[in-house]
Design an enzyme around this catalytic site. Structure first.
Site, mmCIF file in Angstrom:
data_model
loop_
_atom_site.group_PDB
_atom_site.id
_atom_site.type_symbol
_atom_site.label_atom_id
_atom_site.label_comp_id
_atom_site.label_asym_id
_atom_site.label_seq_id
_atom_site.Cartn_x
_atom_site.Cartn_y
_atom_site.Cartn_z
ATOM 1 N N PRO A 273 -6.936 -3.625 8.842
ATOM 2 C CA PRO A 273 -7.437 -5.152 9.071
ATOM 3 C C PRO A 273 -6.358 -5.808 9.673
ATOM 4 O O PRO A 273 -6.453 -7.199 9.751
ATOM 5 C CB PRO A 273 -7.660 -5.541 7.485
ATOM 6 C CG PRO A 273 -6.605 -4.540 6.850
ATOM 7 C CD PRO A 273 -6.776 -3.262 7.397
ATOM 8 N N GLU B 166 -9.709 -1.541 17.503
ATOM 9 C CA GLU B 166 -10.445 -1.302 16.513
ATOM 10 C C GLU B 166 -11.874 -1.136 16.879
ATOM 11 O O GLU B 166 -12.533 -2.013 17.434
ATOM 12 C CB GLU B 166 -10.264 -2.401 15.527
ATOM 13 C CG GLU B 166 -11.126 -2.553 14.304
ATOM 14 C CD GLU B 166 -11.170 -1.277 13.382
ATOM 15 O OE1 GLU B 166 -12.285 -0.754 12.999
ATOM 16 O OE2 GLU B 166 -9.947 -0.962 13.078
ATOM 17 N N CYS C 10 -2.937 6.313 4.279
ATOM 18 C CA CYS C 10 -2.970 5.890 2.992
ATOM 19 C C CYS C 10 -3.525 6.836 1.946
ATOM 20 O O CYS C 10 -4.070 6.412 1.101
ATOM 21 C CB CYS C 10 -3.376 4.645 2.694
ATOM 22 S SG CYS C 10 -5.271 4.495 2.957
#
Length: 453
Positions: free
Chosen positions: A273, A295, A390
């Site tokens: 984001p 993106e 992540c």
């Protein structure tokens, strides 16, 4: 607490399960629409995240009390919220049950009220410790941990493999994944200084990142302050943002690394984001370097544009799949923050543990490898490619890194300890695997490659 707070919690939990919504994006707007007070918004937040986090444990208890198979989704979500209040918030039984019965009557109909009433009364007959002991008796270690700490079995095994843990040493990691994360702010380079954030009356310095501060919750009942970052002027003006320190460290490591020769272009291949992109864009502008963010998802690209709207320099945001990107120039530094299972961010996105399946790993691994291969085409000689996830999952980290090095012998790994001295990493560390229980961050993974020829 008001019924509105419980209705907000139900709406968000139900949207997560039915619409694949993200609680961290859905909840703030739901609280705002309901015009909740600070106190009620905090209660709605606890109910929402607690219910999603403890879903596995709650479902095991509900199944033992319901004596029937599949439940309608609205009924199951209301039962989960009611059971969470009974078992983990110690809400008085009459209050939690009456609220759940009232809610199911409005959302489903009177036909479901008797069932919900009966199930929650059975739930209330035992404490969570008593239910846990009963439900885990005779189970294997991993099945016991799955109910006790509310994780899918496959996630527990993946975390244990990634961190080299057994049934005892995995417990602190599971506990950390269930602890709500502190709200951490980042001072975006070129837009504000961390000293500006530290001048606020309700923050403390970050533990690792020089750009970070943590919001401190008010303990003053008479004069409480808001713990909502949206109420902070520097966040409102986009000079600061909300970002975990682990994510900040990934961007800092890439920015801190040495690149030989004149630099011209930096690239973020999977920028949504936009938190890492905002950090990199600030450092790129300071060096007089162009910055581009890619993106593929249009709505996430809007989030990146919002993160960069007042960034220094003239950063570009392109709505495109990085694998299809065909620029005319090569890049000096490239960040590949690859899509992954998100198993390192369960503190912030508790629904992630239930959303992914082991069958998702193959497709994600293929995408991660393709993105790295594309980065190898786009980076110049002596340039850098940072690969981050992540997730600590071995299939998304070490396997990807080893496979890439095996196919691209012109690349080598960059030692990370000079780039992140605050972590005091062992000499020669080339793969960073942050631990939520040790570092208090999301479980980020990072490796940086240099193209040698």
């Amino acid at each position: 607490m008001s019924t509105s707070a419980r209705k907000v919690a139900y709406d968000v939990v139900h949207s997560v399960h039915i619409n694949d919504a993200y609680a961290n994006l859905e909840l703030p707007s739901a609280c705002s629409r309901a015009n909740l007070t600070t106190r009620d918004a905090a209660f709605a937040t606890e109910l929402t995240y607690g219910t999603l986090r403890k879903q596995g444990s709650l479902d095991a208890v509900i199944a033992a009390c319901a004596n029937r198979g599949d439940l309608d989704a609205p009924v199951q979500d209301i039962l989960r919220i009611g059971a969470y209040q009974l078992l983990f918030l110690r809400t008085p039984a009459h209050a939690a049950i009456n609220e759940a019965v009232s809610l199911v009557g409005k959302e489903v109909g009177r036909s479901a009220t008797g069932f919900v009433n009966a199930v929650l009364r059975r739930v209330s007959e035992k404490t969570w410790d008593e239910w846990c002991a009963e439900l885990t008796a005779g189970l294997s270690d991993v099945d016991r941990l799955a109910i006790e700490y509310s994780y899918p079995v496959w996630v527990i095994r993946a975390l244990a493999d990634a961190y080299g843990c057994n049934a005892q040493t995995i417990v602190p990691i599971l506990e950390a994944g269930n602890d709500p994360a502190n709200v951490t702010l980042v001072a975006r380079p070129g837009q504000c200084d961390v000293a500006d954030l530290l001048s606020l009356p309700h923050v403390s310095p970050g533990q690792w990142s020089p750009l970070a501060v943590q919001l401190v919750r008010s303990t003053d009942v008479e004069k409480p302050w808001s713990s909502n970052p949206a109420d902070i002027e520097l966040v409102q003006t986009n000079q600061a943002g909300v970002q975990d320190e682990g994510s900040q460290l990934v961007a800092l490591a890439l920015a801190n690394a040495t690149v030989d020769g004149q630099e011209h272009n930096w690239l973020d291949m999977c920028s949504g984001p936009g938190g890492k992109a905002a950090i990199l864009a600030g450092y790129a502008a300071d060096k007089g370097v162009d910055f581009t963010a890619l993106e593929p998802n249009e709505s996430r690209a809007k989030l990146v544009e919002n993160a960069l709207w007042n960034a220094p320099g003239d950063p570009r945001v392109l709505v495109t799949d990085a694998r299809d990107y065909a620029p005319t120039d090569s890049f000096d530094r490239i960040l590949v923050d690859a899509p992954c299972t998100g198993l390192g961010a369960l503190r912030r996105r508790p629904e992630s543990r239930w959303r992914k399946q082991p069958s998702d790993i193959r497709a994600l691994s293929a995408l991660q490898s393709e993105l790295l291969t594309k980065a190898a085409e786009l980076v110049r000689v002596r340039g850098l490619v940072a690969y981050a996830t992540c997730s600590p999952h071995i299939a998304e980290t070490d396997v990807i890194v080893d496979s890439f090095l095996g196919k691209h012998t012109e690349f080598s790994l960059v030692p990370l300890e000079p780039l992140l001295p605050m972590l005091e990493l062992p000499s020669g560390t080339t793969r960073l695997r942050l631990r939520p229980d040790v570092h208090g961050t999301d479980g980020m993974f990072l490796a940086i490659f240099r193209r040698n020829a």
